[in-house]
Design a protein around this motif. Structure first.
Motif, PDB file in Angstrom:
ATOM      1  N   UNK A 186      17.486  53.586  26.786  1.00 29.98           N
ATOM      2  CA  UNK A 186      16.343  54.310  26.377  1.00 29.98           C
ATOM      3  C   UNK A 186      15.799  54.667  27.710  1.00 29.98           C
ATOM      4  N   UNK A 187      14.650  55.357  27.832  1.00 26.45           N
ATOM      5  CA  UNK A 187      13.736  55.655  28.938  1.00 26.45           C
ATOM      6  C   UNK A 187      12.505  55.647  28.515  1.00 26.45           C
ATOM      7  N   UNK A 188      11.469  55.046  29.485  1.00 29.43           N
ATOM      8  CA  UNK A 188       9.814  55.148  29.330  1.00 29.43           C
ATOM      9  C   UNK A 188       9.334  55.335  30.633  1.00 29.43           C
ATOM     10  N   UNK A 189       7.814  55.359  30.434  1.00 32.92           N
ATOM     11  CA  UNK A 189       7.166  55.999  31.276  1.00 32.92           C
ATOM     12  C   UNK A 189       6.104  54.806  31.889  1.00 32.92           C
ATOM     13  N   UNK A 190       5.635  54.871  33.233  1.00 29.11           N
ATOM     14  CA  UNK A 190       4.383  54.233  33.357  1.00 29.11           C
ATOM     15  C   UNK A 190       3.659  55.384  34.117  1.00 29.11           C
ATOM     16  N   UNK A 191       2.227  55.420  33.743  1.00 33.71           N
ATOM     17  CA  UNK A 191       1.413  54.935  32.555  1.00 33.71           C
ATOM     18  C   UNK A 191       2.228  54.884  31.191  1.00 33.71           C
ATOM     19  N   UNK A 192       2.023  54.306  30.266  1.00 34.80           N
ATOM     20  CA  UNK A 192       2.881  54.699  28.896  1.00 34.80           C
ATOM     21  C   UNK A 192       2.488  55.955  28.520  1.00 34.80           C
ATOM     22  N   UNK A 193       3.579  56.758  27.755  1.00 38.94           N
ATOM     23  CA  UNK A 193       3.348  57.542  27.074  1.00 38.94           C
ATOM     24  C   UNK A 193       3.357  57.470  25.623  1.00 38.94           C
ATOM     25  N   UNK A 194       2.654  58.406  24.949  1.00 39.96           N
ATOM     26  CA  UNK A 194       2.649  58.412  23.419  1.00 39.96           C
ATOM     27  C   UNK A 194       3.956  58.429  23.021  1.00 39.96           C
ATOM     28  N   UNK A 195       4.492  57.734  22.013  1.00 39.06           N
ATOM     29  CA  UNK A 195       5.845  57.796  21.663  1.00 39.06           C
ATOM     30  C   UNK A 195       6.762  56.559  22.153  1.00 39.06           C
ATOM     31  N   UNK A 196       6.074  55.979  23.211  1.00 36.67           N
ATOM     32  CA  UNK A 196       6.772  54.763  23.897  1.00 36.67           C
ATOM     33  C   UNK A 196       8.214  55.042  24.418  1.00 36.67           C
ATOM     34  N   UNK A 197       9.175  54.342  24.206  1.00 38.08           N
ATOM     35  CA  UNK A 197      10.608  54.414  24.827  1.00 38.08           C
ATOM     36  C   UNK A 197      11.303  55.699  23.876  1.00 38.08           C
ATOM     37  N   UNK A 198      11.770  56.349  24.742  1.00 37.45           N
ATOM     38  CA  UNK A 198      12.468  57.455  24.172  1.00 37.45           C
ATOM     39  C   UNK A 198      14.311  57.353  24.340  1.00 37.45           C
ATOM     40  N   UNK A 199      14.879  57.512  23.310  1.00 41.80           N
ATOM     41  CA  UNK A 199      16.607  57.201  23.340  1.00 41.80           C
ATOM     42  C   UNK A 199      17.031  58.194  24.283  1.00 41.80           C
ATOM     43  N   UNK A 200      18.150  57.609  25.058  1.00 42.43           N
ATOM     44  CA  UNK A 200      18.996  58.418  25.978  1.00 42.43           C
ATOM     45  C   UNK A 200      20.595  58.070  25.760  1.00 42.43           C
ATOM     46  N   UNK A 201      20.809  58.854  24.738  1.00 37.95           N
ATOM     47  CA  UNK A 201      22.337  58.423  24.530  1.00 37.95           C
ATOM     48  C   UNK A 201      23.289  58.627  25.550  1.00 37.95           C
TER      49      UNK A 201
END
Length: 539
Positions: A186-201
């Motif tokens: 997965x990927x995620x961001x800082x600052x955190x984004x709405x939806x949290x972690x995003x699947x990265x197949x």
């Protein structure tokens, strides 16, 4: 003289001649080495240079005793630490480049194989790790060397997914994308984004039995998309739409990411900034990690691709040496230094041999077959968990190397506490007369802003003096996260009297070309860089 004596004399003369030739050949190779610190107290697994000309060095916390104590009364308590539940040893330090003094820092949770990136305000963001550090987010706000800034662990926010062996990259808006990690596709961001972690197949698609999708190579292209490379494949990723918009051709030569231990860099951005070229070099033979094959020869192939081309293909060439765990450092000139590593084995504890002591200069403007120059070799093996970072004065800082689970000093390749600096040929004494010195430059510039830089040079300037912005990346595991060199558009150098010259410069046009933050600004005269001044690039 009898025949036996004559034979001995001939053998002596021949041996002496060979030795002398070897020494002369070594002395004639470009570059020089110096020892900065004999005992840093820790073996740095992660290294970053701050805008205050200090260097933050980090190891993992559950490594047992280091060789640097924390200040009296400062100890870390961790019931899960199998070796030291009450740990009063430093596992992070800060180096003052002016004095080479070392100051211990307190880090609370395990930073083993974590990731990092500088934020636009110059704060070092540090994410993930192992065990109690798996989801942690830490910050280090750098300060002047005589002050006492330290690590702060965020209490109100954590990573959504645990991140061990992930990669961070600052984005055009100043946020940070955090990509992958062991068993974390997965990927995620800082600052955190709405939806949290995003699947990265993509990361799952390239995972194999020996992993090879860890510490993916992530480069922000000047079109705003991300070039993400893992194993032997790469994609073009639109992080705003969460969409893979292109699959690049596979790179020949086998896997390149951890534990196969190649390296990667994006070449200098210049001109109209529409073209981005990615280079991926070196790596282990597939299976060396599974078979614990410390003697398995590394390969020396490099792939180079124009990531922004309509129909990109890999251009292949070979380095003079097979190399794993090499670090690729963008120099102020636009050349790339390849340094550290081994010629056999793979990443992992005690899984490499035959240290590659010879640095290489990769000259991207030369034709295939003439791009590599072998440089003066060092004497200190830098294997697993070593780092290389560009310093503001143009030298390269070398730290770390701990190919053992704990600190081990009686071994073929002992835990390395020495810090060295390598000086490329552009710092040699015979080039001092053309080395520029920046006399004046704004401390802050905005995107697209036109500004002047004042330089002085001992000898009259011939031609154009470049002004180039180099980022301060987070170096770990043979990849410098966030590394970037941007060549500014400049006017002809104008004499300003008293040996000074004025150069008109235009700042990068947007955050896709150069994300907001602090950069080392170098003036480069005939291939010789100045000492950098720190400039903050803002929107």
């Amino acid at each position: 003289m009898d025949s036996l004596l004559l034979q001995c004399w001939v053998l002596f003369v021949f041996t002496a001649a060979v030795t002398l030739c070897g020494l002369l050949a070594r002395a004639e190779l470009p570059g020089s080495w110096e020892l900065l610190v004999a005992n840093a107290g820790i073996a740095s697994m992660h290294t970053a240079v701050t805008r205050y000309n200090t260097v933050v060095l980090l190891d993992r916390t559950n490594i047992g005793p280091s060789r640097k104590m924390l200040p009296r009364g400062h100890c870390r308590y961790d019931r899960s630490d199998a070796f030291l539940k009450r740990d009063c040893y430093a596992h992070s330090v800060v180096l003052d480049l002016q004095t080479n003094n070392i100051r211990p820092l307190m880090i609370l949770t395990d930073t083993w194989c974590s990731s990092g990136q500088f934020l636009p305000d110059g704060t070092l963001l540090q994410t993930g790790g192992d065990m109690d550090g798996l989801k942690k987010i830490r910050k280090f706000e750098p300060c002047e060397a005589h002050r006492f800034c330290n690590w702060v662990e965020l209490k109100d926010v954590e990573l959504v997914n645990g991140r061990w062996y992930a990669t961070n990259q600052i984005l055009p808006d100043g946020s940070v994308i955090i990509v992958g990690g062991r068993a974390t596709n997965t990927i995620e961001y800082y600052p955190p984004r709405k939806g949290g972690a995003v699947l990265f197949p993509f990361l799952a698609d390239v995972e194999d039995i020996q992993m090879d999708n860890l510490y993916p190579y992530v480069h922000l292209l000047p079109n705003g998309h991300l070039f993400i490379f893992a194993n032997n494949k790469a994609v073009l990723y639109d992080h705003e739409a969460n969409k893979v918009i292109r699959d690049f051709p596979p790179l020949a030569g086998g896997p390149r990411n951890y534990p196969s231990a190649g390296s990667s860099a994006m070449l200098a951005l210049q001109g109209d900034y529409s073209t981005a070229v990615i280079v991926v070099c070196g790596g282990a033979q597939y299976g060396a990690f599974l078979e614990k094959g410390a003697e398995t020869p590394a390969h020396g192939s490099c792939g180079r691709i124009v990531a922004t081309a309509p129909d990109p293909v890999w251009e292949m060439e070979d380095m003079p040496f097979g190399r794993i765990m090499g670090d690729m450092v963008m120099l102020p000139t636009g050349d790339v230094l390849i340094i550290n590593g081994a010629q056999a084995g793979t990443q992992g504890f005690e899984m490499a041999s035959n240290p590659c002591l010879y640095p290489l200069l990769y000259r991207p403007d030369q034709p295939v077959g003439l791009r590599y120059m072998t440089l003066n070799p060092g004497t200190v093996p830098r294997l697993y968990h070593s780092t290389a970072n560009l310093l503001p004065d143009g030298r390269i800082l070398l730290a770390g190397s701990n190919p053992h689970y704990f600190y081990k000093f009686k071994a073929e390749f002992p835990t390395e506490l020495r810090i060295e600096a390598f000086s490329p040929e552009y710092l040699s004494a015979d080039r001092a007369n053309i080395r520029p010195e920046i006399q004046g430059i704004p401390e802050r510039v905005r995107y697209g802003e036109v500004f002047d830089v004042s330089v002085s040079v001992p000898l009259p300037v011939v031609g154009i003096v470049e002004v180039n912005f180099g980022s301060a990346p987070f170096a770990t595991h043979s990849f410098s996260q966030g590394q970037r060199l941007v060549k500014l558009a400049v006017t002809n150098t104008f004499p300003d009297g008293n040996g000074r010259y004025r150069i008109g410069c235009t700042a990068p046009p947007n955050g896709m070309v150069a994300p907001p933050g602090y950069y080392m600004a170098f003036a480069v005269n005939q291939g010789v860089p100045s000492v950098a001044r720190w400039v903050q690039l803002v929107d």
